[in-house]
Write an enzyme that holds these catalytic residues in place. Structure first.
Site, short mmCIF file in Angstrom:
data_model
loop_
_atom_site.label_atom_id
_atom_site.label_comp_id
_atom_site.label_asym_id
_atom_site.label_seq_id
_atom_site.Cartn_x
_atom_site.Cartn_y
_atom_site.Cartn_z
N ILE A 50 3.32 10.05 15.16
CA ILE A 50 3.17 8.61 15.38
C ILE A 50 1.71 8.17 15.21
O ILE A 50 1.44 7.00 14.95
CB ILE A 50 3.71 8.18 16.76
CG1 ILE A 50 2.94 8.84 17.90
CG2 ILE A 50 5.20 8.48 16.87
CD1 ILE A 50 3.34 8.32 19.28
N ASP A 65 -12.20 18.35 18.30
CA ASP A 65 -11.36 19.32 18.99
C ASP A 65 -11.34 18.92 20.46
O ASP A 65 -12.32 19.10 21.19
CB ASP A 65 -11.94 20.73 18.83
CG ASP A 65 -11.08 21.80 19.49
OD1 ASP A 65 -10.14 21.44 20.24
OD2 ASP A 65 -11.36 23.00 19.28
N ASN A 83 -4.39 9.03 21.40
CA ASN A 83 -3.06 9.38 20.90
C ASN A 83 -2.76 10.87 20.94
O ASN A 83 -1.63 11.27 21.21
CB ASN A 83 -2.95 8.87 19.46
CG ASN A 83 -1.73 9.41 18.74
OD1 ASN A 83 -0.61 8.92 18.91
ND2 ASN A 83 -1.93 10.44 17.93
N SER A 115 0.58 7.49 27.53
CA SER A 115 1.21 8.16 28.66
C SER A 115 2.57 8.63 28.18
O SER A 115 2.74 8.98 27.01
CB SER A 115 1.30 7.19 29.84
OG SER A 115 1.90 7.80 30.95
N TYR A 154 2.72 18.70 32.52
CA TYR A 154 2.73 17.64 31.52
C TYR A 154 2.86 16.27 32.18
O TYR A 154 2.14 15.33 31.85
CB TYR A 154 3.89 17.85 30.54
CG TYR A 154 3.99 16.78 29.48
CD1 TYR A 154 3.08 16.74 28.43
CD2 TYR A 154 5.01 15.82 29.54
CE1 TYR A 154 3.18 15.75 27.45
CE2 TYR A 154 5.10 14.84 28.58
CZ TYR A 154 4.19 14.81 27.53
OH TYR A 154 4.29 13.81 26.57
N LYS A 207 0.24 13.05 32.09
CA LYS A 207 0.62 11.73 31.58
C LYS A 207 0.53 10.65 32.65
O LYS A 207 0.28 9.48 32.35
CB LYS A 207 2.02 11.79 30.96
CG LYS A 207 2.05 12.56 29.65
CD LYS A 207 1.07 11.98 28.64
CE LYS A 207 1.06 12.70 27.32
NZ LYS A 207 0.15 12.07 26.32
#
Length: 329
Positions: free
Chosen positions: A41, A82, A109, A158, A185, A189
């Site tokens: 995306i 990086d 992103n 997020s 994870y 987020k």
């Protein structure tokens, strides 16, 4: 005045594409920066912004591959980045700042999902470090360029995964509690959402507005670390050839980039910020125990928690308190 966490009834929805979300806005003269803007995306976001006239700075770990991926786009520059290396983040920001340009759009992103359990050389959980701390550091480093814009927008990706991981400020790096990739994870987020909440509070007096985005479920390279058993829990299966079958409720790449572009450039959000968005609208607040994978839980938009996480992040990254000052009112 704080923007209410309540849908605007924008007229867009689940199937809106990134091109549609732009609403025809001309971005000539605007400078955008996007991490990971060369794949998934992120690549579609780069395409739409560049075709609208923006100059897009793409941060990529593998520069030659990124250059190949964006070779057909106009106004795109690729710089080495990086996110797992703090020195690389500083070098990337410094290289951009040498141009003395304003920064109108900053899009956090890039990220990782479910890598093998690991910590970086500082002892920080790899998902928290890559998905959140790296972007916090980048934001601080390019702060003056954002201020120079006078009307900048910062978009922090997020995820609905925030519902699986509240922030534990006492043990961010799983030193004492059991590790689970989904909780890790989700925590990262949640942190990305809280970054937008606190950044908007600190930045709006300078014309800097920030948004958290759930892009939707999209089958991209981020799934590479997730087992087929875990993917099956989300309704994702493979066909006889081993390719993923697009499940119901998932988005295309064009749809998955839409809310990012909407937050980055759609005129309806002028003067607004500090909210979590999905499906090209401000998301609805849902109860903390809500089981559906939609809406935003209170812990991901809690202003007090956002401020505490900000201060903790400064300490973890050895950034002086006040590098981005608190709002004066």
């Amino acid at each position: 005045m704080r923007t209410e966490q309540k849908p605007l009834l924008s007229g867009f929805g689940f199937h809106t594409t990134a091109q549609e979300a732009l609403a025809g806005r001309d971005l000539h003269g605007k400078v955008a920066m996007i991490t990971g803007g060369h794949g998934g995306i992120g690549l579609e976001t780069t395409r739409v912004l560049s075709e609208a006239g923006a100059t897009v700075i793409v941060g990529a770990r593998h520069v030659q591959q990124a250059l190949q991926n964006v070779s057909l786009f106009k106004n795109v520059e690729v710089l080495q980045l990086d996110l797992s290396d703090p020195a690389s983040i500083d070098a990337f920001a410094s290289e951009f700042l040498k141009s003395d340009r304003q920064l109108d759009i900053l899009i956090h992103n890039a990220g990782v999902t479910a890598p093998p359990e690991s910590k970086d050389f500082r002892g920080y959980d790899s998902q928290l470090a890559t998905n959140y701390l790296s972007h916090f550091q980048l934001t601080v480093r390019v702060w003056e360029a954002l201020k120079k814009s006078g009307s900048a927008r910062v978009v922090s990706l997020s995820s609905i995964g925030h519902m699986d991981g509240q922030i534990d400020l006492s043990d961010l790096n799983f030193n004492t509690r059991p590790y689970h990739w989904g909780i890790s994870y989700g925590q990262s987020k949640t942190a990305c959402s809280l970054l937008a909440i606190e950044l908007d509070k600190r930045g709006k007096e300078h014309g800097i507005r920030a948004f958290a985005v759930h892009p939707g479920g999209i089958l991209t390279g981020l799934t590479r670390h997730i087992s087929d058993e875990d993917l099956a829990l989300w309704g994702v299966h493979r066909d006889a050839s081993g390719s993923f079958i697009q499940p119901e409720g998932f988005k295309t790449i064009e749809e998955g980039a839409a809310t990012t572009v909407w937050c980055a450039a759609n005129p309806i959000l002028e003067g607004k910020g500090g909210v979590y968005c999905e499906d090209c609208d401000i998301a609805e607040i849902v109860p903390d125990d809500y089981s559906m994978r939609k809406g935003v839980r209170n812990w991901a938009i809690d202003p007090e928690l956002a401020e505490s996480l900000w201060k903790t992040s400064e300490e973890l990254l050895n950034i002086p308190h006040g590098a981005i000052p608190q709002a004066s009112n």
